[in-house]
Design an enzyme around this catalytic site. Structure first.
Site, PDB file in Angstrom:
ATOM      1  CB  CYS A   1     100.562  97.006  -8.932  1.00  0.00           C
ATOM      2  SG  CYS A   1      98.769  96.892  -8.662  1.00  0.00           S
TER       3      CYS A   1
ATOM      4  CB  CYS B   1      98.207  95.858 -11.565  1.00  0.00           C
ATOM      5  SG  CYS B   1      97.850  97.293 -10.539  1.00  0.00           S
ATOM      6  CG  ASP B   2     101.248  93.784 -13.289  1.00  0.00           C
ATOM      7  OD1 ASP B   2     100.382  94.100 -14.119  1.00  0.00           O
ATOM      8  OD2 ASP B   2     102.150  94.563 -12.918  1.00  0.00           O
TER       9      ASP B   2
END
Length: 307
Positions: free
Chosen positions: A133, A136-137
């Site tokens: 992701c 997300c990261d």
């Protein structure tokens, strides 16, 4: 045990759409989400091909708006881990967080999960440089070098997103040509931070405490080399989350649920919608349509049961 008209499993676009239609039809419905509302769409930075948004809309924002809309119509929502779905007579028993819930119909919209490469180092460095992701990261890799594995729209779009943080992004794809749409490919090729490593596969993820490199093999020559990177983002497809209903429905060879155009499965009263379903296109717009159709068909099914 309370008897619901319908239990919707999954809070992605398909499940939320089903919830909106079910609630508007005054069905006694509950949506059970096992993770993050919005599903995979909520982990996408920008969705540009969903109708109605001239300049696109962020995935998290679209998911939030869908949830608010569903709640406005009175849809009950809960967050719990669904461990099983079974049929008891004409009804269904859904087990979630050690509680059982009964329903006359079920709309299964649990979505899909990222497919793993299955190479050495992938599991060991998950969360320590290996991610599925970018939204997300990505921020953890400011001024770093990262690799994106995959050649479809998701992979190339997330590579573009990562250029906001990383100083260089490799896109590693096993074929000579990308699978992404021409529009997305052109955007990526115009970005000076993106470098393509084509006709190549990742054989191993290397590092100590964190990822330090990937071993890449040229599929044409068999030659291997080590590519120094600080992170690896994997986008090689998805696997449908259909295991919990495998004993109830017909599935295809990849595990996707087989339905008709009314979203009906081989099990009466059990409907499937979204990425869990066997179909040719898996996008937010098709998931939303699936959910709407499933909810309308559930209403018809329940009316027939009452006759």
């Amino acid at each position: 045990m309370k008897l619901y008209d319908v239990i919707i499993i999954g809070g992605g676009p398909a499940g939320l759409s089903a919830g909106i239609y079910a609630a508007r039809a005054n069905l006694d419905a509950v949506l059970i989400e096992m993770g993050m509302t919005g599903g995979l769409a909520a982990s996408t930075e920008m969705i540009e091909n969903y109708p109605g948004f001239e300049n696109g809309i962020g995935g998290p924002e679209l998911a939030m708006q869908m949830e608010k809309q569903a709640r406005r119509f009175g849809l009950e929502m809960m967050y719990a881990y669904v461990s099983g779905v079974d049929k008891q007579g004409d009804d269904f028993i859904v087990s979630a967080d050690e509680q059982n819930y009964r329903a006359r119909a079920v709309i299964f919209a649990a979505g899909a999960k990222p497919r793993y490469l299955g190479v050495p180092g992938e599991k060991e460095f998950h969360g320590r440089g290996v991610s599925y992701c970018a939204t997300c990261d990505g921020a953890f890799f400011r001024e770093k070098v990262v690799a994106v594995v995959g050649g479809g729209d998701a992979a190339v779009e997330e590579a573009l997103f990562l250029t906001k943080f990383a100083r260089q992004v490799y896109v590693i794809h096993r074929r000579e040509q990308l699978r992404a749409t021409r529009y997305v490919q052109n955007k990526a090729r115009e970005n000076s931070k993106i470098q393509f490593v084509l006709s190549s596969v990742v054989k191993q993820v290397n590092g100590n405490e964190l990822v330090r490199s990937v071993t890449v093999e040229d599929v044409l020559t068999g030659q291997q080399r080590e590519l120094p990177v600080d992170g690896v983002f994997i986008y090689v497809g998805h696997e449908p989350s259909t295991g919990m209903i495998a004993h109830l429905v017909e599935r295809d060879e990849q595990g996707y649920v087989v339905t008709d155009e009314q979203m009906r499965t081989s099990c009466p009263g059990l409907y499937a919608a979204g990425d869990v379903r066997h179909k040719t296109l898996r996008q937010v717009v098709t998931a939303v349509a699936d959910g709407a159709i499933a909810a309308v068909e559930v209403e018809k099914y329940l009316s027939r049961r009452e006759q």
